[in-house]
Scaffold this motif. Sequence first.
Motif, mmCIF file in Angstrom:
data_model
loop_
_atom_site.group_PDB
_atom_site.id
_atom_site.type_symbol
_atom_site.label_atom_id
_atom_site.label_comp_id
_atom_site.label_asym_id
_atom_site.label_seq_id
_atom_site.Cartn_x
_atom_site.Cartn_y
_atom_site.Cartn_z
ATOM 1 N N THR A 63 5.067 9.610 5.907
ATOM 2 C CA THR A 63 4.474 10.771 6.594
ATOM 3 C C THR A 63 4.014 10.357 7.991
ATOM 4 O OG1 THR A 63 2.242 10.225 5.862
ATOM 5 C CG2 THR A 63 3.567 11.574 4.365
ATOM 6 N N MET A 101 -0.328 4.696 10.855
ATOM 7 C CA MET A 101 -0.997 3.545 10.241
ATOM 8 C C MET A 101 -0.191 2.261 10.508
ATOM 9 S SD MET A 101 -1.940 3.521 6.177
ATOM 10 C CE MET A 101 -2.923 4.989 6.000
ATOM 11 N N ARG A 149 2.327 -2.143 -6.292
ATOM 12 C CA ARG A 149 1.799 -2.779 -5.076
ATOM 13 C C ARG A 149 0.607 -3.671 -5.416
ATOM 14 N NH1 ARG A 149 5.642 -2.939 -1.432
ATOM 15 N NH2 ARG A 149 6.408 -0.895 -0.832
ATOM 16 N N LYS A 150 -0.206 -3.218 -6.340
ATOM 17 C CA LYS A 150 -1.370 -3.999 -6.747
ATOM 18 C C LYS A 150 -0.909 -5.312 -7.382
ATOM 19 C CE LYS A 150 -4.766 -1.564 -8.790
ATOM 20 N NZ LYS A 150 -5.930 -1.509 -7.909
ATOM 21 N N LYS A 175 8.325 1.326 4.053
ATOM 22 C CA LYS A 175 7.895 2.547 3.356
ATOM 23 C C LYS A 175 7.030 3.396 4.279
ATOM 24 C CE LYS A 175 9.002 2.999 -1.159
ATOM 25 N NZ LYS A 175 9.876 1.856 -1.352
ATOM 26 N N LEU A 176 6.114 2.736 4.995
ATOM 27 C CA LEU A 176 5.205 3.478 5.864
ATOM 28 C C LEU A 176 5.966 4.079 7.046
ATOM 29 C CD1 LEU A 176 2.178 0.990 5.922
ATOM 30 C CD2 LEU A 176 2.399 3.088 4.574
ATOM 31 N N ARG A 195 -7.737 -1.552 -3.835
ATOM 32 C CA ARG A 195 -7.373 -0.249 -3.245
ATOM 33 C C ARG A 195 -5.861 -0.077 -3.085
ATOM 34 N NH1 ARG A 195 -10.903 -0.188 2.066
ATOM 35 N NH2 ARG A 195 -10.543 -2.435 1.912
ATOM 36 N N ALA A 196 -5.082 -0.973 -3.630
ATOM 37 C CA ALA A 196 -3.622 -0.860 -3.487
ATOM 38 C C ALA A 196 -3.170 0.503 -4.016
ATOM 39 C CB ALA A 196 -2.939 -1.984 -4.250
ATOM 40 N N PRO A 197 -2.191 1.125 -3.356
ATOM 41 C CA PRO A 197 -1.892 2.521 -3.671
ATOM 42 C C PRO A 197 -1.126 2.758 -4.973
ATOM 43 C CG PRO A 197 -0.448 1.719 -1.936
ATOM 44 C CD PRO A 197 -1.440 0.644 -2.195
ATOM 45 N N THR A 198 -0.425 1.743 -5.481
ATOM 46 C CA THR A 198 0.282 1.928 -6.751
ATOM 47 C C THR A 198 0.061 0.684 -7.598
ATOM 48 O OG1 THR A 198 2.327 0.850 -6.075
ATOM 49 C CG2 THR A 198 2.160 3.204 -5.588
ATOM 50 N N TRP A 255 -7.824 -5.708 -0.150
ATOM 51 C CA TRP A 255 -7.092 -4.478 -0.478
ATOM 52 C C TRP A 255 -6.562 -4.423 -1.903
ATOM 53 C CZ3 TRP A 255 -6.744 0.210 1.701
ATOM 54 C CH2 TRP A 255 -7.353 0.345 2.954
ATOM 55 N N TRP A 281 -4.183 0.071 4.710
ATOM 56 C CA TRP A 281 -3.155 -0.477 3.821
ATOM 57 C C TRP A 281 -1.993 -1.070 4.634
ATOM 58 C CZ3 TRP A 281 -2.178 -2.612 -0.501
ATOM 59 C CH2 TRP A 281 -0.856 -2.756 -0.933
ATOM 60 N N GLN A 308 1.267 7.912 7.827
ATOM 61 C CA GLN A 308 1.710 6.565 7.438
ATOM 62 C C GLN A 308 2.351 5.832 8.624
ATOM 63 O OE1 GLN A 308 3.904 7.871 3.860
ATOM 64 N NE2 GLN A 308 2.794 6.298 2.738
#
Lengths: 252, 330
Positions: free
Chosen positions: B192, B198, B80-81, B187-188, B74-77, B71, B134, B195
């Motif tokens: 939303t 998920m 986070r990466k 956070k998830l 593909r990390a979202p920020t 991942w 994620w 999220q």
Amino acid sequence: MEKDQLFQYLLRFGDNTLVLGHRVSEWCGHAPVLEEDIALANTALDLIGQTQMWLGLAGEVEGKGRSADDLAMLRDAWDFRNVLLVEQPNGDFGQTLMRQFLFDLWHDLVLTELQNSAEPRIAEIAEKASKEVRYHLERSRDTVIGLGDGTAESHARMQAALDLLYPFVGEMSAPDEIDLAAHEAGIGPDLAEIDQRYRAALSDLMGEATLTLPADSFAHKGGKSGARHSEHLGHILTQMQWLQRAYPGAVW
Amino acid sequence: MYAQMVKSTGDGVKSRDEMSDEERAFQDRIDADEKIEPKDWMPEGYRKTLIRQIGQHAHSEIVGQLPEGNWITRAPTLERKAILLAKVQDEAGHGLYLYCAAETLGVSRDELTEDLLSGRMKYSSIFNYPTLTWADMGAVGWLVDGAAIMNQVPLQRTSYGPYSRAMIRICKEESFHQRQGYDIMLKLANGTGDQKRMAQDALNRFWYPSLMMFGPSDKDSVHSAQSMAWKIKINTNDELRQKFVDQTVPQAEFLGLTVPDPDLKWNEETAHYEFTEPDWSEFFDVIKGNGPCNAERLAARNKAWDEGAWVRDGLLAHAEKKAARRVAAE
């Protein structure tokens, strides 16, 4: 230097480190030896950290409220300003380290000069980044020498990597109007002068690595101007931006 | 720790009468909480069991790079990466400390690596599960690192000096790993609808595999009894699993997520949660090589090793040439 030009200039640095950091991070868990896994992850981590600084400043200069993340995750390929070299695929380990060395050598020279930039925020980032990049260069240089002057197979692979990537070297130091404007404003270095030092250092190093620089000095261009990226960039962005694109507005 | 079902001598714990003088003196040192160091005398079984245990732990760190490495791109920020990169880098570093600790017992890193690649040595079953969304980065940090910490904290007191010291360093970093995982979940869980879904899905998939990380009940195991007598295992698998459940359930509640166990309930009398055991037949399938990702994980490590051979050979050849040139110049 006009505001938009400065914005574009900053995107070049931030996009170089973002795209190269992405490429290097693709190695995670797949390196030839554990120490290399650690070193590659460390390099990627530094580059992503530098991206946060460069793109953060770019967003500030642009003044439209875009954050570093917005710039990284929500622009399409034509708005990216990285050089073509950094978006080239990893290939084998030799190709990855050759790409790294060709970039690190230029990056180190430029960051050293940028520490004297008339724009203090640029000088500050360059100072921080320079310390990390000096280590990247030391490592990629040693590896290129070691593999170039290693076995017959490692030599052949490194020569092939150099032949493949050399046409992407010229773009980094070929000044265009944005580079010239930055230099004129005392913000950025004289790329023609950087180019001379780069070529001299490259030639010395390749001698040590027993590798031969290709005679043809043709240079592909279009990355830092955004005019024509390679097909690879779109695929990088497809991965990198997936979550932000699939779940717009979500906070992570 | 990421070691499961480590075999010891298989003979059970010797009584003091059955021990040789050396064995008795050794056991006395263990009982007095002294650390055993590489050059000290030790029973062969102690050495072999430790090599198996530390080796399995090291391999788990190495293979464990793969599900999370999956991942990074593909990390979202960017943040986070960077955090995920730092975490995976730490894991490779843990592998390195642990291989070094194992080397003090007279086995080389290359030998251990070959045993991993051929399938002779195992790594934790948990890394044979895929990371699909994620949220799995959150669940792995929260649950998998959480379970690992449960095991590793007591091992800081383990009897073998180099292992204990490696574990002290590792524990410091693992607690940061767990916090970052929980932070992703937080956070998830507050995000939303997608999220939240998920996050729940990741908990559903990782709950039982996390409970399996402690291994099946070992209350009757002769291997565990010996390892505990030698203090290379401090608690039973069931004790640690219970502790993990007791710690994790309130965290899941705080996230507003549901632990996928309809029979989970708090027992006032014992002051512990009662919970459903994982499906141990699934665990044995995974251990045998039939987990969802066993083949891919091992193939990825073999590919990295095989395709890296020319790099290792090249760098070695260069180092030899350089040394020869130095000698010639002198």
